[in-house]
Motif scaffolding. Structure first.
Motif, PDB file in Angstrom:
ATOM      1  N   UNK A 134      -5.678   1.682   2.879  1.00 60.12           N
ATOM      2  CA  UNK A 134      -4.359   2.226   3.174  1.00 60.12           C
ATOM      3  C   UNK A 134      -3.381   1.074   3.356  1.00 60.12           C
ATOM      4  N   UNK A 135      -2.280   1.134   2.630  1.00 59.44           N
ATOM      5  CA  UNK A 135      -1.322   0.025   2.661  1.00 59.44           C
ATOM      6  C   UNK A 135      -0.763  -0.195   4.068  1.00 59.44           C
ATOM      7  N   UNK A 136      -0.440   0.929   4.753  1.00 57.06           N
ATOM      8  CA  UNK A 136       0.186   0.815   6.058  1.00 57.06           C
ATOM      9  C   UNK A 136      -0.793   0.381   7.155  1.00 57.06           C
ATOM     10  N   UNK A 137      -2.094   0.355   6.840  1.00 49.96           N
ATOM     11  CA  UNK A 137      -3.096  -0.027   7.853  1.00 49.96           C
ATOM     12  C   UNK A 137      -3.967  -1.184   7.391  1.00 49.96           C
ATOM     13  N   UNK A 138      -3.520  -1.886   6.376  1.00 48.20           N
ATOM     14  CA  UNK A 138      -4.337  -2.940   5.785  1.00 48.20           C
ATOM     15  C   UNK A 138      -4.667  -4.045   6.789  1.00 48.20           C
ATOM     16  N   UNK A 139      -3.702  -4.349   7.700  1.00 48.44           N
ATOM     17  CA  UNK A 139      -3.946  -5.431   8.661  1.00 48.44           C
ATOM     18  C   UNK A 139      -4.907  -5.018   9.775  1.00 48.44           C
ATOM     19  N   UNK A 140      -5.296  -3.721   9.818  1.00 48.26           N
ATOM     20  CA  UNK A 140      -6.292  -3.263  10.788  1.00 48.26           C
ATOM     21  C   UNK A 140      -7.692  -3.166  10.164  1.00 48.26           C
ATOM     22  N   UNK A 141      -7.780  -3.492   8.885  1.00 47.04           N
ATOM     23  CA  UNK A 141      -9.033  -3.297   8.143  1.00 47.04           C
ATOM     24  C   UNK A 141     -10.132  -4.217   8.666  1.00 47.04           C
ATOM     25  N   UNK A 142     -11.309  -3.630   8.938  1.00 47.89           N
ATOM     26  CA  UNK A 142     -12.451  -4.433   9.404  1.00 47.89           C
ATOM     27  C   UNK A 142     -13.645  -4.352   8.453  1.00 47.89           C
ATOM     28  N   UNK A 143     -13.699  -3.358   7.616  1.00 48.99           N
ATOM     29  CA  UNK A 143     -14.819  -3.274   6.673  1.00 48.99           C
ATOM     30  C   UNK A 143     -14.387  -2.549   5.401  1.00 48.99           C
ATOM     31  N   UNK A 144     -14.763  -3.118   4.255  1.00 50.08           N
ATOM     32  CA  UNK A 144     -14.446  -2.549   2.946  1.00 50.08           C
ATOM     33  C   UNK A 144     -15.734  -2.179   2.217  1.00 50.08           C
ATOM     34  N   UNK A 145     -15.648  -1.371   1.162  1.00 53.53           N
ATOM     35  CA  UNK A 145     -16.856  -1.059   0.381  1.00 53.53           C
ATOM     36  C   UNK A 145     -17.415  -2.322  -0.264  1.00 53.53           C
ATOM     37  N   UNK A 146     -18.713  -2.348  -0.475  1.00 51.30           N
ATOM     38  CA  UNK A 146     -19.348  -3.507  -1.110  1.00 51.30           C
ATOM     39  C   UNK A 146     -18.802  -3.702  -2.520  1.00 51.30           C
ATOM     40  N   UNK A 147     -18.569  -2.586  -3.205  1.00 59.56           N
ATOM     41  CA  UNK A 147     -17.991  -2.653  -4.556  1.00 59.56           C
ATOM     42  C   UNK A 147     -16.825  -1.675  -4.604  1.00 59.56           C
ATOM     43  N   UNK A 148     -15.621  -2.212  -4.524  1.00 58.06           N
ATOM     44  CA  UNK A 148     -14.419  -1.364  -4.538  1.00 58.06           C
ATOM     45  C   UNK A 148     -14.049  -0.929  -5.943  1.00 58.06           C
ATOM     46  N   UNK A 149     -14.596  -1.613  -6.942  1.00 58.14           N
ATOM     47  CA  UNK A 149     -14.318  -1.280  -8.335  1.00 58.14           C
ATOM     48  C   UNK A 149     -15.574  -0.731  -8.998  1.00 58.14           C
ATOM     49  N   UNK A 150     -15.395  -0.010 -10.085  1.00 59.51           N
ATOM     50  CA  UNK A 150     -16.542   0.529 -10.809  1.00 59.51           C
ATOM     51  C   UNK A 150     -16.103   1.387 -11.976  1.00 59.51           C
ATOM     52  N   UNK A 151     -17.001   2.200 -12.447  1.00 62.52           N
ATOM     53  CA  UNK A 151     -16.716   3.115 -13.545  1.00 62.52           C
ATOM     54  C   UNK A 151     -17.059   4.538 -13.131  1.00 62.52           C
ATOM     55  N   UNK A 152     -16.275   5.487 -13.619  1.00 64.68           N
ATOM     56  CA  UNK A 152     -16.580   6.893 -13.381  1.00 64.68           C
ATOM     57  C   UNK A 152     -17.868   7.255 -14.121  1.00 64.68           C
TER      58      UNK A 152
END
Length: 340
Positions: A134-152
């Motif tokens: 979320x753009x408005x909460x990016x500075x509160x981010x503590x954990x992201x997905x291991x792979x944020x990119x992929x294929x459908x």
């Protein structure tokens, strides 16, 4: 004398063939320029991407250039061949249209609670996707997905972002803020609740807002209407600032105070009429309208059920053209809810 033998021998004694044995009409096949056109088509034979032409030596191994085409899956092959032999028709790879499964993105706080609605990303099969916090909460981010990119793919995929903040914060409102419903609207027992209370607020009723909180990650504001009754700004509501005066002060200011006792509002009374008759509340049996101690003044816990008989003493019109009914029990309701 015997028959003459025309067979010639080489100087080493080996037998050789005469020069005229190999006819000029017989030639050795030694092609190295065989071209095969590979088509990529749908089930109707329509091209879905540009054909590819491959070239190779005659009888050499042929590797078909398979392609991964977003939105399609290979279903069959026409004119399949494994070696380079002349083929004027070409090879046809037939693809079937295929929908992919969604990618679901969750945004949670460190307690595991959702702080925004899940995002459903949709796209063609094999097409790339890229998830974002979320753009408005990016500075509160503590954990992201291991792979944020992929294929459908054909399989549902889930991504999760975690933020270290509270989901709501206090929101300052005017002390004279009122909420007017522009439709029958849902109310909730607490902010962020997904399940509304059984009863809705009827269309056209006005309620005082006592406090408010705002969701941290969007612009949704939750207004408290008293007790465990909350209404989000996403409902069909309209905000009004109605300055309240004391009954005593209003009676001193109003030129019609003698005819409109105990009314506290900022509007002037422009007309009034005695009614003195019983009327019905214009709502279904399971709906209620609000009772007011004075028009645009203080609300009360008193409610009137749809279809209930009430006795109207008089009606009063204000300079904002609203019309209020004074009941025999001393409360006021807007006349549009009564079958006057």
């Amino acid at each position: 004398m015997g028959k003459k033998n025309n067979t010639d021998f080489s100087h080493k004694g080996e037998r050789t063939m005469e020069n005229d044995v190999l006819s000029p009409k017989v030639k050795k096949i030694a092609r190295d320029d065989v071209e095969i056109k590979v088509h990529y088509v749908d089930s109707l034979g329509k091209d879905i991407t540009q054909p590819t032409t491959i070239k190779g030596h005659y009888l050499a191994k042929l590797d078909i250039p398979w392609k991964e085409i977003p939105g399609y899956v290979l279903s069959s092959v026409t004119n399949f061949q494994q070696t380079f032999i002349p083929n004027s028709d070409g090879i046809y790879l037939v693809y079937a249209n295929q929908l992919s499964a969604p990618v679901i993105v969750y945004h949670r706080n460190t307690d595991g609670n959702l702080i925004a609605d899940p995002q459903y990303l949709l796209g063609e099969l094999n097409r790339d996707f890229d998830t974002q916090p979320l753009e408005e909460a990016n500075h509160f981010l503590v954990r992201s997905p291991r792979r944020a990119k992929g294929q459908f793919t054909k399989r549902v995929q889930e991504q999760e972002y975690v933020y270290n903040v509270l989901p709501i914060k206090n929101y300052k409102i005017n002390k004279n803020l009122f909420i007017e419903t522009t439709d029958n609207v849902n109310v909730y027992s607490q902010p962020l609740s997904k399940t509304p209370l059984e009863k809705t607020l009827p269309y056209g009723t006005t309620w005082k807002a006592y406090r408010a909180v705002q969701e941290t990650y969007n612009n949704t504001i939750w207004y408290n209407l008293g007790g465990n009754t909350w209404i989000p700004s996403t409902e069909n509501i309209k905000l009004q600032i109605i300055k309240q005066q004391s009954s005593r002060q209003e009676m001193l200011n109003s030129p019609l105070a003698q005819a409109a006792n105990n009314i506290s509002y900022t509007y002037s009374v422009i007309d009034n009429m005695d009614i003195n008759r019983s009327v019905k509340v214009l709502y279904y049996d399971d709906q209620f309208i609000t009772a007011w101690k004075t028009p645009y003044g203080d609300m009360d816990n008193q409610r009137y059920r749809g279809g209930q008989d009430v006795f109207v003493k008089k009606i009063v019109q204000l300079d904002n053209y609203s019309v209020w009914a004074e009941l025999d029990d001393g409360y006021y309701v807007e006349s549009k809810y009564l079958n006057l």
